[in-house]
Design an enzyme around this catalytic site. Structure first.
Site, PDB file in Angstrom:
ATOM      1  N   ASP A  45      25.171  16.687   0.370  1.00  0.00           N
ATOM      2  CA  ASP A  45      24.719  15.413   0.695  1.00  0.00           C
ATOM      3  C   ASP A  45      24.695  15.443   1.761  1.00  0.00           C
ATOM      4  O   ASP A  45      23.510  14.336   2.321  1.00  0.00           O
ATOM      5  CB  ASP A  45      26.612  14.379   0.107  1.00  0.00           C
ATOM      6  N   GLY A  46      25.051  16.734   3.201  1.00  0.00           N
ATOM      7  CA  GLY A  46      24.510  16.445   4.098  1.00  0.00           C
ATOM      8  C   GLY A  46      23.254  16.896   4.288  1.00  0.00           C
ATOM      9  O   GLY A  46      22.319  15.654   4.524  1.00  0.00           O
ATOM     10  N   HIS A  47      22.431  17.892   3.553  1.00  0.00           N
ATOM     11  CA  HIS A  47      21.195  18.371   3.289  1.00  0.00           C
ATOM     12  C   HIS A  47      19.836  16.576   2.372  1.00  0.00           C
ATOM     13  O   HIS A  47      19.116  16.080   3.047  1.00  0.00           O
ATOM     14  CB  HIS A  47      20.588  19.148   2.233  1.00  0.00           C
ATOM     15  N   GLN A 163      20.980  24.049  17.391  1.00  0.00           N
ATOM     16  CA  GLN A 163      19.392  24.385  16.103  1.00  0.00           C
ATOM     17  C   GLN A 163      18.743  23.327  16.661  1.00  0.00           C
ATOM     18  O   GLN A 163      17.501  23.163  16.975  1.00  0.00           O
ATOM     19  CB  GLN A 163      19.228  24.593  15.543  1.00  0.00           C
TER      20      GLN A 163
HETATM   21  O1  PAF Z   1      19.427  24.577   9.269  1.00  0.00           O
HETATM   22  C1  PAF Z   1      18.772  25.356   7.718  1.00  0.00           C
HETATM   23  O2  PAF Z   1      19.097  25.607   7.129  1.00  0.00           O
HETATM   24  C2  PAF Z   1      18.141  26.735   8.260  1.00  0.00           C
HETATM   25  O3  PAF Z   1      18.295  27.005   9.955  1.00  0.00           O
HETATM   26  C3  PAF Z   1      16.497  25.556   8.629  1.00  0.00           C
HETATM   27  C4  PAF Z   1      16.151  25.208  10.183  1.00  0.00           C
HETATM   28  C5  PAF Z   1      16.039  25.832   7.209  1.00  0.00           C
HETATM   29  C6  PAF Z   1      15.587  27.115   9.444  1.00  0.00           C
HETATM   30  O4  PAF Z   1      16.203  28.399   8.168  1.00  0.00           O
END
Ligand code: PAF
Length: 289
Positions: A45-47, A163
């Site tokens: 659900d986060g994605h 990130q």
């Molecule tokens: O956060 C992620 O799932 C990964 O680090 C990403 C940004 C898709 C890069 O592979």
């Protein structure tokens, strides 16, 4: 153009840079704005909240699914990283995504590729200290994804806060014409941040896992009461060890923008970040101050 489309999926699944560019060019010709949501699949659900955020901002959303080998260390979980591709494609469609971009490794990294992207400063320390090479792998693949799709916006989760800062920095430094949008962390009812790696947790570990979020909130509360960051973080590390975490990689307070270390009392927006290992599973989380 569609390279392959599993029968149950009603969205194009693109496997080559050329087919991605054809798809995006078609949308552009029709006057559509385009968002990219980069993922490694095993969507939760986060994605899907990021896909919905992208769909609210742009007319068309492409979700990349690529388990990027270059961001995993030699002893990390690349081989066993979950790859439920058909379910992911269905989830993208149900969340309002318009296409999936899932290149094979040879398409992303053709033989002879000799270029990497290294972001200084924000990549150092925190996860950069315990996962050498990780952010170089992330920065390289994200640079490629952005140049392949050339979207108007790209959406990343705040859960991977360092990130997100690395990607913001690289886009600024390389003048990549894209807006980077951060999406809020989605949590279970007990506070555990959703992560594709939560499925590795045994039931007893799952019961302890929310303590990471609780301790980071405790640090934020202590800062609000005037406790210096260094003391609050030391206490949180001890509490995580006592709760059963096998290893605590860090609990630190950093400036929200740029991640400068803070050991005293923050005088601007800050973030408490933590990473710790339960059994075989490394969890990361962060909260705003
Ligand atoms: O956060 C992620 O799932 C990964 O680090 C990403 C940004 C898709 C890069 O592979």
């Amino acid at each position: 153009m569609t390279d392959a489309a599993p029968a149950a999926v009603s969205r194009p699944v693109l496997a080559t840079v050329a087919s991605l560019r054809d798809q995006v060019a078609g949308w552009r010709r029709a006057g559509r704005s385009v968002a990219l949501v980069p993922t490694m699949g095993a969507l939760h659900d986060g994605h899907l909240s990021l896909v919905r955020l992208a769909a609210a901002r742009c007319d068309r959303v492409v979700v990349s699914i690529f388990v990027n080998p270059t961001q995993f260390g030699p002893t990390e979980d690349f081989a066993r990283y979950p790859r439920p591709f058909a379910a992911d494609c269905a989830a993208v469609a149900s969340a309002g995504g318009h296409a999936v971009y899932a290149p094979p490794v040879e398409e992303m990294y053709p033989a002879g590729m000799a270029t990497t992207v290294t972001v200084g400063g924000v990549s150092e320390g925190l996860c950069g200290a315990t996962r050498p090479g990780h952010f170089q792998g992330v920065a390289t693949v994200v640079s490629k994804l952005l140049l392949q799709a050339l979207p108007d916006i790209a959406v990343f989760g705040e859960k991977d806060y360092q990130q997100l800062q690395v990607i913001r920095r690289l886009v600024r430094d390389l003048d990549v014409p894209v807006e980077i949008v951060g999406g809020p962390t989605v949590r279970e009812a007990d506070g555990l941040a959703l992560s594709s790696r939560n499925r590795y947790l045994a039931p007893d570990e799952r019961a302890v896992a929310p303590r990471l979020h609780a301790e980071l909130c405790g640090v934020a509360a202590a800062l609000a009461e005037g406790t210096p960051a260094a003391a609050a973080c030391t206490e949180a590390v001890a509490a995580l060890h006592a709760a059963g975490f096998a290893r605590v990689d860090y609990v630190e307070v950093r400036a929200a923008d740029g991640l400068a270390p803070i050991t005293g009392t923050p005088d601007g927006p800050a973030r408490v970040l933590g990473a710790a290992v339960l059994g075989q599973t490394r969890l990361i989380d962060s909260v705003p101050v």
